[in-house]
Enzyme design. Structure first.
Site, PDB file in Angstrom:
ATOM      1  N   SER A 172       6.495   3.364  15.364  1.00 62.09           N
ATOM      2  CA  SER A 172       6.068   4.682  14.701  1.00 62.09           C
ATOM      3  C   SER A 172       5.752   5.697  15.999  1.00 62.09           C
ATOM      4  O   SER A 172       5.255   5.084  17.052  1.00 62.09           O
ATOM      5  CB  SER A 172       4.784   4.168  14.143  1.00 62.09           C
ATOM      6  OG  SER A 172       3.997   5.420  13.561  1.00 62.09           O
ATOM      7  N   TYR A 212      -3.918  -0.231  12.860  1.00 66.28           N
ATOM      8  CA  TYR A 212      -2.637  -0.183  12.709  1.00 66.28           C
ATOM      9  C   TYR A 212      -1.775   0.354  13.971  1.00 66.28           C
ATOM     10  O   TYR A 212      -1.023  -0.261  14.048  1.00 66.28           O
ATOM     11  CB  TYR A 212      -2.321   0.726  11.500  1.00 66.28           C
ATOM     12  CG  TYR A 212      -0.914   1.074  11.204  1.00 66.28           C
ATOM     13  CD1 TYR A 212       0.163   0.041  10.741  1.00 66.28           C
ATOM     14  CD2 TYR A 212      -0.276   2.340  11.570  1.00 66.28           C
ATOM     15  CE1 TYR A 212       1.464   0.463  10.475  1.00 66.28           C
ATOM     16  CE2 TYR A 212       1.014   2.614  11.333  1.00 66.28           C
ATOM     17  CZ  TYR A 212       1.918   1.474  10.899  1.00 66.28           C
ATOM     18  OH  TYR A 212       3.054   1.757  10.647  1.00 66.28           O
ATOM     19  N   LYS A 268       1.106  -1.627  16.606  1.00 70.53           N
ATOM     20  CA  LYS A 268       2.526  -1.291  16.798  1.00 70.53           C
ATOM     21  C   LYS A 268       2.736  -1.161  18.234  1.00 70.53           C
ATOM     22  O   LYS A 268       3.805  -1.663  18.584  1.00 70.53           O
ATOM     23  CB  LYS A 268       2.897   0.030  16.103  1.00 70.53           C
ATOM     24  CG  LYS A 268       2.902   0.114  14.613  1.00 70.53           C
ATOM     25  CD  LYS A 268       4.404  -0.721  14.023  1.00 70.53           C
ATOM     26  CE  LYS A 268       4.033  -0.801  12.590  1.00 70.53           C
ATOM     27  NZ  LYS A 268       5.095  -1.791  12.274  1.00 70.53           N
TER      28      LYS A 268
HETATM   29  P1  NAD Z   1       6.297  -1.007   2.882  1.00 65.56           P
HETATM   30  O1  NAD Z   1       4.736  -1.470   2.703  1.00 65.56           O
HETATM   31  O2  NAD Z   1       6.745  -0.468   1.629  1.00 65.56           O
HETATM   32  O3  NAD Z   1       7.130  -2.262   3.398  1.00 65.56           O
HETATM   33  C1  NAD Z   1       6.618  -3.251   4.210  1.00 65.56           C
HETATM   34  C2  NAD Z   1       7.091  -4.610   3.536  1.00 65.56           C
HETATM   35  O4  NAD Z   1       6.584  -5.778   4.086  1.00 65.56           O
HETATM   36  C3  NAD Z   1       6.620  -4.860   1.978  1.00 65.56           C
HETATM   37  O5  NAD Z   1       7.754  -5.055   1.250  1.00 65.56           O
HETATM   38  C4  NAD Z   1       5.736  -6.202   2.072  1.00 65.56           C
HETATM   39  O6  NAD Z   1       5.585  -6.800   0.863  1.00 65.56           O
HETATM   40  C5  NAD Z   1       6.258  -6.760   3.254  1.00 65.56           C
HETATM   41  N1  NAD Z   1       5.360  -7.643   4.000  1.00 65.56           N
HETATM   42  C6  NAD Z   1       3.908  -7.275   4.455  1.00 65.56           C
HETATM   43  N2  NAD Z   1       3.500  -8.348   5.133  1.00 65.56           N
HETATM   44  C7  NAD Z   1       4.444  -9.479   4.970  1.00 65.56           C
HETATM   45  C8  NAD Z   1       4.431 -10.806   5.559  1.00 65.56           C
HETATM   46  N3  NAD Z   1       3.204 -11.226   6.161  1.00 65.56           N
HETATM   47  N4  NAD Z   1       5.625 -11.529   5.310  1.00 65.56           N
HETATM   48  C9  NAD Z   1       6.638 -11.082   4.612  1.00 65.56           C
HETATM   49  N5  NAD Z   1       6.792  -9.669   4.074  1.00 65.56           N
HETATM   50  C10 NAD Z   1       5.460  -8.951   4.506  1.00 65.56           C
HETATM   51  O7  NAD Z   1       6.362  -0.195   4.193  1.00 65.56           O
HETATM   52  P2  NAD Z   1       7.362   0.940   4.734  1.00 65.56           P
HETATM   53  O8  NAD Z   1       6.806   2.144   4.578  1.00 65.56           O
HETATM   54  O9  NAD Z   1       8.702   0.386   4.007  1.00 65.56           O
HETATM   55  O10 NAD Z   1       7.304   0.360   6.286  1.00 65.56           O
HETATM   56  C11 NAD Z   1       8.272  -0.622   6.757  1.00 65.56           C
HETATM   57  C12 NAD Z   1       7.797  -0.594   8.281  1.00 65.56           C
HETATM   58  O11 NAD Z   1       8.139   0.658   9.005  1.00 65.56           O
HETATM   59  C13 NAD Z   1       6.528  -1.247   8.694  1.00 65.56           C
HETATM   60  O12 NAD Z   1       6.567  -1.983   9.677  1.00 65.56           O
HETATM   61  C14 NAD Z   1       5.822   0.313   8.868  1.00 65.56           C
HETATM   62  O13 NAD Z   1       4.703  -0.119   9.704  1.00 65.56           O
HETATM   63  C15 NAD Z   1       6.674   0.938   9.571  1.00 65.56           C
HETATM   64  N6  NAD Z   1       6.488   2.322   9.529  1.00 65.56           N
HETATM   65  C16 NAD Z   1       6.495   3.181   8.260  1.00 65.56           C
HETATM   66  C17 NAD Z   1       6.140   4.532   8.486  1.00 65.56           C
HETATM   67  C18 NAD Z   1       6.111   5.300   6.878  1.00 65.56           C
HETATM   68  O14 NAD Z   1       5.649   6.289   7.031  1.00 65.56           O
HETATM   69  N7  NAD Z   1       6.407   4.575   5.937  1.00 65.56           N
HETATM   70  C19 NAD Z   1       6.077   5.220   9.361  1.00 65.56           C
HETATM   71  C20 NAD Z   1       6.077   4.475  10.602  1.00 65.56           C
HETATM   72  C21 NAD Z   1       6.449   3.277  10.755  1.00 65.56           C
END
Ligand code: NAD
Ligand code: UDP
Length: 347
Positions: free
Chosen positions: A124, A149, A153
């Protein structure tokens, strides 16, 4: 190639699973469904016209991972699985370090044992910290983080860098996302936050569709053109395609970081204006004090990704907003409901 996508039922993971299938890759999704629905994967398969393998399991479950790597000949892993709510991470730091940091360590141990050394990690822009000048460039050091959080990362980036130093077989791509928004243009896949959305676009979309009455804009006294915060919003399908491009980079050994953003900053009020224009609905809003931990303005220098991954965000702000709106209208309560609006002339 056969790709393991952890967290592949989530927002970015499901769009990426679709892009991977469309690019001809085979996909295995591992997700514990703590923040996702199986319905998203059903729709991915329907849109792609291809199937994927789904394993309901946890990245912290080593036995589950070992079994998965035994059953599937995995070529590379794209690792999305993580907890991601900033406020919740302050209240529950142990849960965040357990899933995001310890979970990644368990995944890497299982990969190592299975002889899989190619990994794309969801990082991120938050790792740059509050003091980095904009636009953010990958050559800048990671900065201070202001919540567990963000720290998780940063810790995972460091862990993976140490890992590649210790063992030259690894190839790791750290993708630093800016602000992903939007949805698949069919309106069938999108972001489905549980409870009150933390992020701006899902909140605006729920106001437009009538689920919430008023947007709260956190802060109008920042040193920006209109006083509200500026972010680099990119379309989730562009982001998904960035992961497909990153897979090709896994021939290079070591760890490399890439910004995935558009390079353009937009303010909260500019996003509200765009949503009102595209949806033709008013978005009532009120100003409130700044949200703790928010930075005034940041955006990406995305030139390294263009040069080395051949990736560039292609979709416009209007496409991002129109796709968010189509998803929200068709699925006012996320994956729990779908309204078929095609007969009503929805675009
Ligand atoms: P999201 O919550 O929709 O997706 C994360 C997925 O991981 C979910 O489907 C959840 O059920 C699964 N999950 C969580 N813990 C788990 C575990 N212990 N075992 C197996 N599955 C597990 O989030 P997203 O927005 O799709 O984000 C995806 C990635 O991108 C994450 O790592 C997040 O930190 C990173 N990210 C997201 C953003 C954003 O703005 N959405 C920005 C920067 C980074
Ligand atoms: N924001 C807002 N109201 C909301 C949600 C977000 O004013 O209900 C603002 C927030 O202060 C930030 C911007 O919108 O300036 C983007 O916030 P988001 O949580 O979507 O992304 P991030 O904080 O991760 O950049």
């Amino acid at each position: 190639m056969k790709v393991l996508v952890t967290g592949g039922a989530g927002y970015i993971g499901s769009h990426t699973a679709l892009s991977l299938l469309e690019a001809g890759h085979d996909v295995v999704v591992l997700d514990n469904l703590c923040n996702a629905s199986k319905e998203a994967l059903r729709r991915v398969e329907e849109i792609a016209g291809r199937t994927l393998s789904f394993i309901e399991g946890d990245i912290r479950d080593r036995a589950c991972l070992d079994q998965l790597f035994k059953e599937h000949d995995i070529h590379a892993v794209i690792h999305f699985a993580s907890l991601k709510a900033v406020g919740e991470s302050v209240a529950q730091p142990l849960a965040y370090y357990d899933t995001n940091v310890a979970g990644t360590v368990t995944l890497c141990k299982a990969m190592q044992q299975a002889g899989v050394f190619r990994l794309v990690f969801s990082s991120s822009a938050t790792v740059y910290g509050p003091d980095a000048p904009v636009p953010y460039q990958e050559s800048m050091p990671r900065g201070r983080t202001s919540n567990p959080y963000g720290t998780s990362k940063s810790m995972v980036e460091q862990t993976l860098e140490d890992l590649v130093q210790s063992d030259g077989r690894w190839s790791v791509v750290l993708l630093r996302y800016f602000n992903p928004i939007g949805a698949h243009p069919t309106g069938r896949l999108g972001e489905d936050p549980q409870g009150i959305p933390n992020n701006l676009l899902p909140y605006i979309a729920q106001v437009a569709v009538g689920r919430r009455s008023t947007l709260t804009v956190f802060g109008n006294d920042y040193a920006t053109a209109d006083g509200t915060c500026v972010r680099d919003y990119l379309h989730v399908m562009d982001l998904a395609e960035g992961h497909v491009s990153a897979l090709d980079r896994l021939t290079v050994l070591g760890a490399q970081a890439y910004n995935l953003g558009t390079g353009q900053g937009l303010s909260v009020l500019q996003m509200v204006e765009a949503f009102e224009r595209i949806s033709e609905r008013p978005i009532p809003y009120q100003f409130a004090p700044r949200r703790e931990g928010d930075l005034a303005a940041f955006w990406a220098d995305p030139s390294k990704a263009e040069k080395e991954l051949g990736w560039k965000a292609r979709r416009s702000l209007d496409e991002m907003v129109a796709d968010t709106w189509r998803w929200q209208r068709r699925n006012p309560h996320g994956y729990r409901t779908e309204i078929n609006t095609t007969s009503q002339g929805a675009s």
